[in-house]
Design an enzyme around this catalytic site. Structure first.
Site, PDB file in Angstrom:
ATOM      1  N   GLY A  24       0.829  -1.193   0.000  1.00 29.37           N
ATOM      2  CA  GLY A  24       0.000   0.000   0.000  1.00 29.37           C
ATOM      3  C   GLY A  24       0.864   1.242   0.000  1.00 29.37           C
ATOM      4  O   GLY A  24       2.023   1.214  -0.412  1.00 29.37           O
ATOM      5  N   CYS A  25       0.322   2.343   0.458  1.00 31.95           N
ATOM      6  CA  CYS A  25       1.031   3.618   0.475  1.00 31.95           C
ATOM      7  C   CYS A  25       2.340   3.480   1.241  1.00 31.95           C
ATOM      8  O   CYS A  25       2.356   3.051   2.397  1.00 31.95           O
ATOM      9  CB  CYS A  25       0.152   4.687   1.120  1.00 31.95           C
ATOM     10  SG  CYS A  25       0.971   6.276   1.301  1.00 31.95           S
ATOM     11  N   PHE A  26       3.434   3.832   0.602  1.00 29.63           N
ATOM     12  CA  PHE A  26       4.737   3.592   1.218  1.00 29.63           C
ATOM     13  C   PHE A  26       5.003   4.405   2.469  1.00 29.63           C
ATOM     14  O   PHE A  26       5.839   4.040   3.272  1.00 29.63           O
ATOM     15  CB  PHE A  26       5.887   3.703   0.224  1.00 29.63           C
ATOM     16  CG  PHE A  26       5.955   4.909  -0.686  1.00 29.63           C
ATOM     17  CD1 PHE A  26       5.436   6.147  -0.360  1.00 29.63           C
ATOM     18  CD2 PHE A  26       6.592   4.782  -1.907  1.00 29.63           C
ATOM     19  CE1 PHE A  26       5.531   7.235  -1.211  1.00 29.63           C
ATOM     20  CE2 PHE A  26       6.706   5.859  -2.781  1.00 29.63           C
ATOM     21  CZ  PHE A  26       6.168   7.092  -2.429  1.00 29.63           C
ATOM     22  N   TRP A  27       4.255   5.492   2.688  1.00 29.13           N
ATOM     23  CA  TRP A  27       4.459   6.273   3.909  1.00 29.13           C
ATOM     24  C   TRP A  27       4.143   5.440   5.149  1.00 29.13           C
ATOM     25  O   TRP A  27       4.914   5.387   6.099  1.00 29.13           O
ATOM     26  CB  TRP A  27       3.577   7.517   3.931  1.00 29.13           C
ATOM     27  CG  TRP A  27       3.813   8.497   2.835  1.00 29.13           C
ATOM     28  CD1 TRP A  27       4.923   8.644   2.051  1.00 29.13           C
ATOM     29  CD2 TRP A  27       2.893   9.494   2.397  1.00 29.13           C
ATOM     30  NE1 TRP A  27       4.745   9.664   1.150  1.00 29.13           N
ATOM     31  CE2 TRP A  27       3.503  10.208   1.343  1.00 29.13           C
ATOM     32  CE3 TRP A  27       1.609   9.844   2.790  1.00 29.13           C
ATOM     33  CZ2 TRP A  27       2.877  11.269   0.690  1.00 29.13           C
ATOM     34  CZ3 TRP A  27       0.983  10.901   2.141  1.00 29.13           C
ATOM     35  CH2 TRP A  27       1.614  11.603   1.104  1.00 29.13           C
ATOM     36  N   GLY A  28       2.993   4.781   5.146  1.00 32.72           N
ATOM     37  CA  GLY A  28       2.580   3.981   6.296  1.00 32.72           C
ATOM     38  C   GLY A  28       3.397   2.710   6.449  1.00 32.72           C
ATOM     39  O   GLY A  28       3.650   2.254   7.567  1.00 32.72           O
TER      40      GLY A  28
END
Length: 188
Positions: A24-28
């Site tokens: 998923g979103c690489f930030w999280g």
């Protein structure tokens, strides 16, 4: 802020190994791994698994490049095993949703293990088979792909949630126990 991604991950180092994950979103994903492993790992966010070379965030977000948003982890195998990292990967997101995590949808958000060598590929495949029973009738959709070239994401994406503590964070990115996964997914 919108500069093109450049570079190819961490430099070679004989005392460390690399692991690359899409969840998923690489930030999280980055925040989850940092929270779990702290100073025992180094992280970079970027893109892997598609074309063109040196993609930008804007290009990857179109879903046309087939690149996934990924986290590259550099770790000391004397402190952390690859198996530990893969086990955590499966517990920190929902690997049963194809091309989706939470509200984020598209191939760039796929659950994927990008292996760096044959040993990592074998470990990943074995763990998928060994862990499937925890997810019951919900099939693990994680792809196991060669890493190819890892492209660094733009600088503003690196450690994004450290720099922007109130930034967007996918609600699927948190550590679960195997008992909890077994209960939630109706494991057998």
């Amino acid at each position: 802020m919108g500069s093109t991604a450049s570079g190819t991950g961490f430099p070679a180092d004989s005392s460390h190994q690399l692991a690359t994950f899409g969840a998923g979103c690489f930030w999280g994903v980055e925040k989850s791994f940092q929270k779990k492993y702290g100073a025992d790992i180094e992280t970079l966010v970027g893109y892997a698994g598609g074309a063109p070379e040196q993609p930008s965030y804007k290009q990857v977000c179109t879903g046309q490049t087939q690149h996934a948003e990924v986290l590259q982890v550099r770790y000391d195998p004397a402190k952390i095993t690859y198996e530990n990292l893969v086990d955590f990967f499966f517990r920190m997101h929902d690997p049963t949703t194809k091309d989706r995590q939470g509200g984020d949808a598209g191939t760039q958000y796929r659950s994927a293990i990008f292996y760096h060598n044959d040993e990592q590929a074998a470990i990943a495949k074995k763990l998928v088979a060994d862990l499937q029973h925890h997810f019951g009738k919900h099939t693990i959709s994680t792809t196991i792909e060669p890493v190819g070239t890892f492209w660094n994401a733009e600088d503003y994406h690196q450690k994004y949630l450290d720099k922007n503590p109130h930034g967007y964070e996918c609600p699927t990115h948190f550590e679960r126990s195997w008992d909890r996964i077994h209960e939630l997914f109706g494991g057998n």
